[in-house]
Design an enzyme around this catalytic site. Structure first.
Site, PDB file in Angstrom:
ATOM      1  N   LYS A  82       0.802  -1.204   0.054  1.00 18.34           N
ATOM      2  CA  LYS A  82       0.018  -0.007   0.119  1.00 18.34           C
ATOM      3  C   LYS A  82       0.848   1.151   0.059  1.00 18.34           C
ATOM      4  CE  LYS A  82      -2.520   2.592   3.525  1.00 18.34           C
ATOM      5  NZ  LYS A  82      -1.495   3.273   4.208  1.00 18.34           N
ATOM      6  N   ASN A  83       2.065   1.308   0.802  1.00 12.79           N
ATOM      7  CA  ASN A  83       2.816   2.494   1.068  1.00 12.79           C
ATOM      8  C   ASN A  83       3.735   2.677  -0.074  1.00 12.79           C
ATOM      9  OD1 ASN A  83       1.280   3.069   3.217  1.00 12.79           O
ATOM     10  ND2 ASN A  83       2.728   2.598   4.881  1.00 12.79           N
TER      11      ASN A  83
ATOM     12  N   ARG B 282      -3.926  10.342   2.421  1.00 17.83           N
ATOM     13  CA  ARG B 282      -2.768  11.391   2.568  1.00 17.83           C
ATOM     14  C   ARG B 282      -2.249  11.759   1.266  1.00 17.83           C
ATOM     15  NH1 ARG B 282      -2.621  12.895   7.189  1.00 17.83           N
ATOM     16  NH2 ARG B 282      -0.890  14.059   6.777  1.00 17.83           N
TER      17      ARG B 282
ATOM     18  N   CYS C  59      -5.147   8.013   8.211  1.00 12.73           N
ATOM     19  CA  CYS C  59      -5.546   7.277   9.587  1.00 12.73           C
ATOM     20  C   CYS C  59      -5.467   8.443  10.568  1.00 12.73           C
ATOM     21  CB  CYS C  59      -4.695   6.387   9.930  1.00 12.73           C
ATOM     22  SG  CYS C  59      -5.050   4.721   9.244  1.00 12.73           S
TER      23      CYS C  59
ATOM     24  N   ASP D 235       3.692   0.639  12.196  1.00 15.15           N
ATOM     25  CA  ASP D 235       2.637  -0.091  11.735  1.00 15.15           C
ATOM     26  C   ASP D 235       2.356  -1.474  11.916  1.00 15.15           C
ATOM     27  OD1 ASP D 235       1.413   2.026   9.245  1.00 15.15           O
ATOM     28  OD2 ASP D 235       3.582   1.990   9.853  1.00 15.15           O
TER      29      ASP D 235
ATOM     30  N   VAL E 224       7.248   7.014  16.727  1.00 15.70           N
ATOM     31  CA  VAL E 224       7.023   7.560  15.538  1.00 15.70           C
ATOM     32  C   VAL E 224       5.823   8.334  15.649  1.00 15.70           C
ATOM     33  CG1 VAL E 224       6.656   7.208  13.145  1.00 15.70           C
ATOM     34  CG2 VAL E 224       8.162   5.545  14.279  1.00 15.70           C
TER      35      VAL E 224
HETATM   36  C1  LIG Z   1       0.718   6.186   3.081  1.00 15.03           C
HETATM   37  C2  LIG Z   1       2.100   5.941   3.763  1.00 15.03           C
HETATM   38  O1  LIG Z   1       3.099   5.674   3.229  1.00 15.03           O
HETATM   39  N1  LIG Z   1       1.811   5.959   4.989  1.00 15.03           N
HETATM   40  C3  LIG Z   1       2.918   5.712   5.889  1.00 15.03           C
HETATM   41  C4  LIG Z   1       3.898   6.839   5.955  1.00 15.03           C
HETATM   42  O2  LIG Z   1       3.158   7.837   6.576  1.00 15.03           O
HETATM   43  P1  LIG Z   1       3.580   9.321   6.588  1.00 15.03           P
HETATM   44  O3  LIG Z   1       4.483   9.528   5.321  1.00 15.03           O
HETATM   45  O4  LIG Z   1       2.334  10.233   6.667  1.00 15.03           O
HETATM   46  O5  LIG Z   1       4.356   9.409   7.980  1.00 15.03           O
HETATM   47  P2  LIG Z   1       5.848  10.156   8.167  1.00 15.03           P
HETATM   48  O6  LIG Z   1       6.816   9.606   8.089  1.00 15.03           O
HETATM   49  O7  LIG Z   1       5.651  11.716   7.375  1.00 15.03           O
HETATM   50  O8  LIG Z   1       5.482  10.623   9.719  1.00 15.03           O
HETATM   51  C5  LIG Z   1       6.630  10.450  10.734  1.00 15.03           C
HETATM   52  C6  LIG Z   1       6.465  11.299  11.423  1.00 15.03           C
HETATM   53  O9  LIG Z   1       6.755  12.810  11.146  1.00 15.03           O
HETATM   54  C7  LIG Z   1       6.079  13.673  11.581  1.00 15.03           C
HETATM   55  N2  LIG Z   1       5.906  14.782  10.546  1.00 15.03           N
HETATM   56  C8  LIG Z   1       5.729  14.450   9.202  1.00 15.03           C
HETATM   57  C9  LIG Z   1       5.752  15.162   8.124  1.00 15.03           C
HETATM   58  C10 LIG Z   1       5.543  16.344   8.678  1.00 15.03           C
HETATM   59  O10 LIG Z   1       5.589  17.277   7.630  1.00 15.03           O
HETATM   60  N3  LIG Z   1       5.854  17.094   9.569  1.00 15.03           N
HETATM   61  C11 LIG Z   1       5.957  16.058  10.637  1.00 15.03           C
HETATM   62  O11 LIG Z   1       6.044  16.388  11.896  1.00 15.03           O
HETATM   63  C12 LIG Z   1       4.679  13.081  11.870  1.00 15.03           C
HETATM   64  O12 LIG Z   1       3.750  13.558  12.575  1.00 15.03           O
HETATM   65  C13 LIG Z   1       5.135  11.719  12.525  1.00 15.03           C
HETATM   66  O13 LIG Z   1       5.276  11.893  13.733  1.00 15.03           O
HETATM   67  O14 LIG Z   1       4.959   6.614   7.119  1.00 15.03           O
HETATM   68  C14 LIG Z   1       4.308   6.207   8.324  1.00 15.03           C
HETATM   69  C15 LIG Z   1       5.654   6.051   9.353  1.00 15.03           C
HETATM   70  O15 LIG Z   1       6.336   4.939   8.975  1.00 15.03           O
HETATM   71  C16 LIG Z   1       3.615   5.092   8.345  1.00 15.03           C
HETATM   72  O16 LIG Z   1       2.929   4.857   9.657  1.00 15.03           O
HETATM   73  C17 LIG Z   1       2.400   5.311   7.342  1.00 15.03           C
HETATM   74  O17 LIG Z   1       1.615   4.056   7.115  1.00 15.03           O
HETATM   75  C1  LIG Z   2      -0.989   5.323   8.782  1.00 13.11           C
HETATM   76  C2  LIG Z   2      -1.241   4.403   7.664  1.00 13.11           C
HETATM   77  O1  LIG Z   2      -1.666   5.074   6.648  1.00 13.11           O
HETATM   78  P1  LIG Z   2      -1.806   6.454   6.031  1.00 13.11           P
HETATM   79  O2  LIG Z   2      -0.633   6.983   6.001  1.00 13.11           O
HETATM   80  O3  LIG Z   2      -2.481   6.203   4.675  1.00 13.11           O
HETATM   81  O4  LIG Z   2      -2.862   7.123   6.909  1.00 13.11           O
HETATM   82  C3  LIG Z   2      -1.139   3.011   7.670  1.00 13.11           C
HETATM   83  O5  LIG Z   2      -0.948   2.408   6.511  1.00 13.11           O
HETATM   84  O6  LIG Z   2      -1.120   2.515   8.959  1.00 13.11           O
END
Ligand SMILES: CC(=O)N[C@H]1[C@@H](OP(=O)(O)OP(=O)(O)OC[C@H]2O[C@@H](n3ccc(=O)[nH]c3=O)[C@H](O)[C@@H]2O)O[C@H](CO)[C@@H](O)[C@@H]1O
Ligand SMILES: C=C(OP(=O)(O)O)C(=O)O
Length: 451
Positions: free
Chosen positions: A24-25, A98, A122, A324, A346
């Site tokens: 998915k990711n 997202r 989520c 996750d 995280v």
């Molecule tokens: C669609 C997808 O791929 N989703 C995955 C992606 O989410 P996603 O890419 O949204 O997660 P991030 O790695 O960006 O987030 C990690 C941390 O960074 C923080 N943050 C992120 C961006 C930002 O602009 N500012 C900030 O503070 C977030 O709040 C969080 O605490 O990686 C996460 C961490 O492995 C997984 O749980 C999700 O399943």
């Molecule tokens: C947090 C998740 O996904 P998303 O970033 O799409 O919300 C997830 O796959 O568990």
């Protein structure tokens, strides 16, 4: 909500074999990358999950023709009409995923402007996008935040930059990659995320004509190119889904073979799985030859009988234990003897689902302190981000409401492991990331039905 319920008769070990397809990711990001090409792209093993449907809809609105290929799970993306597309309907996708934030770079390159509707995904904390916006501004984009979404433009084009992420965010790293590949000049990204899904996205971009170097210590260097073409790619399998079924096997004292699961991307999970007392065997793929149909590889996971062991773990960015993975595994930890500790580093609010497990007889306490070995960003900031799980607990049936994707799967596992009949509401959310999960449950001998 009432027709979105699964009735689960627990207490039967899950036994059998299922298959996981593209992650998915990764798949959703690969679909966005197709926007950058000047010729069609082809992606295999695309799972039928809601996030794929959402991105397919978004691409369609942006003029990318998406068609099913000849193979089951094959999608073909033709980006020929992006410049002439009307995006009036784009807000129908507000709040559904997202992924729209990752359209910024590709749309700025192709159109010079972009509108990004409100994000979904989520509900696991505030999930800011400040790193994304900061990076886009560094490339030369102007960002205007309005109530209906983000308006972006790049009047002078996008230019390579030196940028360090405050935290190795997966999404922000993808944002930089998808923007830098066609920005003028060189981009150096420090403190980048290096999850296998990121590396697979880099492979896709490289196939398209990009020049990307992954250095040691989380440094990625991208040399912008003026033009990219389409790709053909078979994505890495979904290691979150694979681990979820592994945890389900352990929690229900069962035996599940996950075809497609790949050891290399799951090493940290496998170490914890073994420490808890679960057993697994990796089976390699044997290609077909004359007189031998061959065999698809994967990993067999099982509960060997006897007691499980308590463990201490911290979630972390790759190569750490994925955030996750923790929710499904915690259900199995309720069955381990002693005190297990989970330190979630995280996301600050990803332990709320443990209340539902407690309502089923689990004994899980959550704490504001960093209970792992490493103090994290959330310590002393009032977030309950550490859990102590005392086990083993006999789980009993309950009525449960699914709060988010991974928590939802953990509720489902708990209902399967519990004695009695549970009603799990909001199960449709699970389709966002788990392909055909109801059919897979049936294949594994679970007793679950729609009322
Ligand atoms: C669609 C997808 O791929 N989703 C995955 C992606 O989410 P996603 O890419 O949204 O997660 P991030 O790695 O960006 O987030 C990690 C941390 O960074 C923080 N943050 C992120 C961006 C930002 O602009 N500012 C900030 O503070 C977030 O709040 C969080 O605490 O990686 C996460 C961490 O492995 C997984 O749980 C999700 O399943
Ligand atoms: C947090 C998740 O996904 P998303 O970033 O799409 O919300 C997830 O796959 O568990």
């Amino acid at each position: 909500m009432t027709d979105d319920v699964l009735v689960v008769h627990g207490g039967t070990p899950l036994e059998g074999r299922i298959r996981v397809r593209g992650a998915k990711n990764l798949v959703s990001k690969a679909m966005v990358a197709a926007l950058l090409g000047d010729s069609p792209s082809r992606l295999f093993d695309v799972p039928k999950i809601r996030d794929v449907e959402v991105v397919r809809g978004l691409l369609g609105l942006h003029g990318v023709k998406v068609t099913d290929g000849a193979e089951d799970g094959e999608l073909v993306f033709d980006p020929a009409n992006v410049e002439s597309a009307s995006t009036d309907q784009i807000n129908v996708h507000a709040g559904s995923s997202r992924i729209p934030i990752l359209f910024c770079g590709p749309l700025l390159h192709r159109l010079g402007h972009a509108f990004i509707p409100d994000l979904g995904g989520c509900h696991i904390g505030p999930r800011p996008i400040d790193f994304h916006l900061q990076a886009l501004r560094e490339f030369g984009a102007t960002v205007d935040k309005r109530p209906e979404g983000l308006h972006l433009s790049a009047p002078n084009g996008l230019h390579g930059t030196k940028f360090a992420l405050p935290y190795p965010s997966v999404g922000a790293t993808e944002q930089v990659l998808l923007t830098a590949v066609m920005a003028e000049g060189v981009t150096e990204l420090r403190n980048a995320a290096v999850e296998p899904e990121i590396i697979d996205l880099i492979c896709i971009l490289q196939k398209m004509g990009a020049i990307i170097k992954v250095h040691t210590d989380r440094v990625i260097e991208i040399q912008g190119v003026p033009k990219l073409h389409g790709y053909t790619h078979r994505p890495i399998p979904d290691r979150i889904e694979a681990a979820s079924w592994a945890a389900a096997a352990l929690a229900t004292r069962g035996h599940v073979e996950v075809l497609g699961a790949q050891q290399a991307d799951m090493m940290t999970f496998l170490n914890i799985f073994r420490s808890v007392g679960g057993e697994y065997e990796v089976t390699d793929t044997r290609p077909p030859k004359l007189g031998d149909p061959g065999q698809e590889g994967g990993i067999r996971f099982w509960h060997p009988g006897g007691e499980l062991n308590a463990v201490a773990l911290e979630t972390d960015v790759h190569p750490g234990f994925m955030t996750d993975w923790q929710q499904p595994l915690v259900v199995a930890l309720t069955q381990a003897r002693g005190l297990s500790i989970v330190h979630e580093t995280v996301y600050e609010q990803r332990l709320g689902y443990t209340e539902a497990l407690n309502s089923m007889g689990a004994n899980i306490q959550v704490y504001r302190d960093c209970l792992g070995g490493t103090p994290c960003r959330f310590g002393r900031r009032n977030f309950k981000h550490s859990a102590v799980i005392a086990g083993p607990s006999k789980l009993h049936a309950a009525d449960l409401v699914i709060p988010d994707l991974r928590a939802g799967f953990s509720h489902l596992i708990a209902a399967l492991a519990a004695e009695g009949t549970s009603r799990v509401y909001g199960v449709d959310l699970i389709n966002r990331g788990y392909e055909d999960f109801e059919a897979k449950l049936a294949d594994l001998g679970a007793h679950a039905e729609r009322p």
